[in-house]
Write a protein that holds these residues in place. Structure first.
Motif, PDB file in Angstrom:
ATOM      1  N   UNK A  23       0.842  -1.212   0.000  1.00 34.23           N
ATOM      2  CA  UNK A  23       0.000   0.000   0.000  1.00 34.23           C
ATOM      3  C   UNK A  23       0.872   1.256   0.000  1.00 34.23           C
ATOM      4  N   UNK A  24       1.900   1.262   0.849  1.00 32.23           N
ATOM      5  CA  UNK A  24       2.787   2.432   0.913  1.00 32.23           C
ATOM      6  C   UNK A  24       3.531   2.630  -0.403  1.00 32.23           C
ATOM      7  N   UNK A  58       1.939   9.290  -5.862  1.00 29.07           N
ATOM      8  CA  UNK A  58       2.356  10.661  -5.536  1.00 29.07           C
ATOM      9  C   UNK A  58       3.500  11.114  -6.442  1.00 29.07           C
ATOM     10  N   UNK A  59       4.379  10.169  -6.793  1.00 24.92           N
ATOM     11  CA  UNK A  59       5.476  10.511  -7.702  1.00 24.92           C
ATOM     12  C   UNK A  59       4.912  10.966  -9.044  1.00 24.92           C
ATOM     13  N   UNK A  60       3.845  10.291  -9.472  1.00 27.59           N
ATOM     14  CA  UNK A  60       3.250  10.634 -10.770  1.00 27.59           C
ATOM     15  C   UNK A  60       2.507  11.968 -10.704  1.00 27.59           C
ATOM     16  N   UNK A  98       6.706  12.856  -2.840  1.00 24.47           N
ATOM     17  CA  UNK A  98       6.427  11.446  -2.573  1.00 24.47           C
ATOM     18  C   UNK A  98       7.457  10.872  -1.595  1.00 24.47           C
ATOM     19  N   UNK A  99       8.736  11.193  -1.833  1.00 24.37           N
ATOM     20  CA  UNK A  99       9.797  10.665  -0.974  1.00 24.37           C
ATOM     21  C   UNK A  99       9.662  11.247   0.434  1.00 24.37           C
ATOM     22  N   UNK A 100       9.374  12.568   0.501  1.00 26.49           N
ATOM     23  CA  UNK A 100       9.250  13.224   1.808  1.00 26.49           C
ATOM     24  C   UNK A 100       8.143  12.554   2.627  1.00 26.49           C
ATOM     25  N   UNK A 101       6.985  12.328   1.983  1.00 26.46           N
ATOM     26  CA  UNK A 101       5.842  11.710   2.683  1.00 26.46           C
ATOM     27  C   UNK A 101       6.172  10.288   3.122  1.00 26.46           C
ATOM     28  N   UNK A 102       6.832   9.545   2.239  1.00 27.84           N
ATOM     29  CA  UNK A 102       7.151   8.154   2.561  1.00 27.84           C
ATOM     30  C   UNK A 102       8.098   8.083   3.752  1.00 27.84           C
TER      31      UNK A 102
END
Ligand SMILES: [Cu+2]
Length: 295
Positions: free
Chosen positions: A254-255, A262-264, A271-275
């Motif tokens: 899911x992650x 988010x990357x798209x 996307x990286x920050x959120x992950x």
């Protein structure tokens, strides 16, 4: 003999007395680590158990040869044995010392080839990533996944300087942008280089392969534990060879999907920050739970 025993004792005290021999880390080295990094993929598990098997074979052989040498030194020196034997052949003995090593080598070869084939034969692939070694950073591409502009998702992974490191991140291993892969997915990494030889590796995945300019090598792994995994360029490639780390983050399906989406839409940085924020929060919750269970 007494000197030998004394030095053995010193060695043993040095090894065990070092005290804080740490358990091998998952995805990263630990101070005073005495074993391979923890395995997180079928290939790494195979390597670890093959390594243990070899130790069990090698140690008795080394002790046996050492014992023989000591016996010969004591029993057949000039003083103890002034008249040397004139024997030059012993058919049975020669037969045994040829056949026994052959049997040992065959016993080693069988699991060794099994492991080689496991690493070589790539199962059905869930995700393909291309890794390119450059002087001195790695660049990555997800050829199956396009961003908003219709290009394959791609990024450079540059080493974090000491000032950029966050709490607990290892220097020379942490990269500014991690590779993200889903848990339990078969990931094929196509590896190449743009300038000189490099090598891509993650020890806990049992994956290591040369990056050769003008050539595509491939390797696979299936990460079976969530977490952050580190590796380093493993082929001398110039003055900053030590400064091009590899960071792979294994996250739930899911992650991973969220990161990809988010990357798209929002872009890779977001996307990286959120992950990373999500993974940090998970680690913090785990740490708090651990502290609570201790009290
Ligand atoms: Cu390199």
């Amino acid at each position: 003999m007494r000197i030998l025993l004394a030095s053995l004792a010193v060695l043993l005290t040095a090894l065990t007395g070092a005290g804080a021999v740490a358990a091998a880390g998952l995805g990263r080295p630990e101070p005073w680590q005495m074993d391979l990094q923890q395995a997180a993929s079928p290939s790494a598990e195979g390597i670890a158990s093959f390594h243990t098997l070899l130790l069990w074979i090698i140690i008795p052989i080394a002790l046996f040869v050492l014992g023989l040498m000591i016996y010969v030194l004591v029993r057949f020196n000039e003083k103890a044995n002034p008249e040397p034997s004139t024997t030059t052949h012993h058919t049975m003995l020669e037969f045994v010392w040829t056949v026994v090593p052959i049997l040992i080598l065959v016993a080693i070869a069988i699991p060794s080839f099994r492991l080689l084939y496991l690493q070589r034969d790539i199962p059905e692939v869930d995700l393909t990533i291309k890794a390119t070694g450059n002087q001195w950073y790695w660049s990555y591409e997800y050829p199956e996944h396009k961003n908003a502009a219709g290009e394959a998702i791609s990024f450079d992974a540059v080493m974090k300087t000491k000032d950029e490191l966050k709490d607990g991140e290892p220097y020379l291993l942490a990269a500014d942008t991690p590779v993200v892969v889903p848990l339990n997915a078969v990931v094929k990494v196509i590896v190449t280089a743009s300038d000189v030889l490099h090598a891509w590796t993650i020890p806990s995945f049992g994956a290591k392969i040369d990056a050769v300019p003008g050539r595509l090598n491939e390797i696979w792994f299936k990460a079976e534990k969530e977490g952050i995994y580190y590796g380093q360029c493993s082929e001398l490639c110039g003055k900053d060879h030590a400064y091009m780390p590899i960071e792979v983050r294994v996250v739930s399906e899911a992650d991973y999907k969220k990161w990809l989406e988010e990357t798209k839409t929002a872009g890779l940085d977001t996307a990286v920050k959120n992950l990373i924020a999500k993974m940090d929060a998970k680690t913090a919750t785990r740490k708090i739970a651990k502290l609570k269970s201790k009290n």
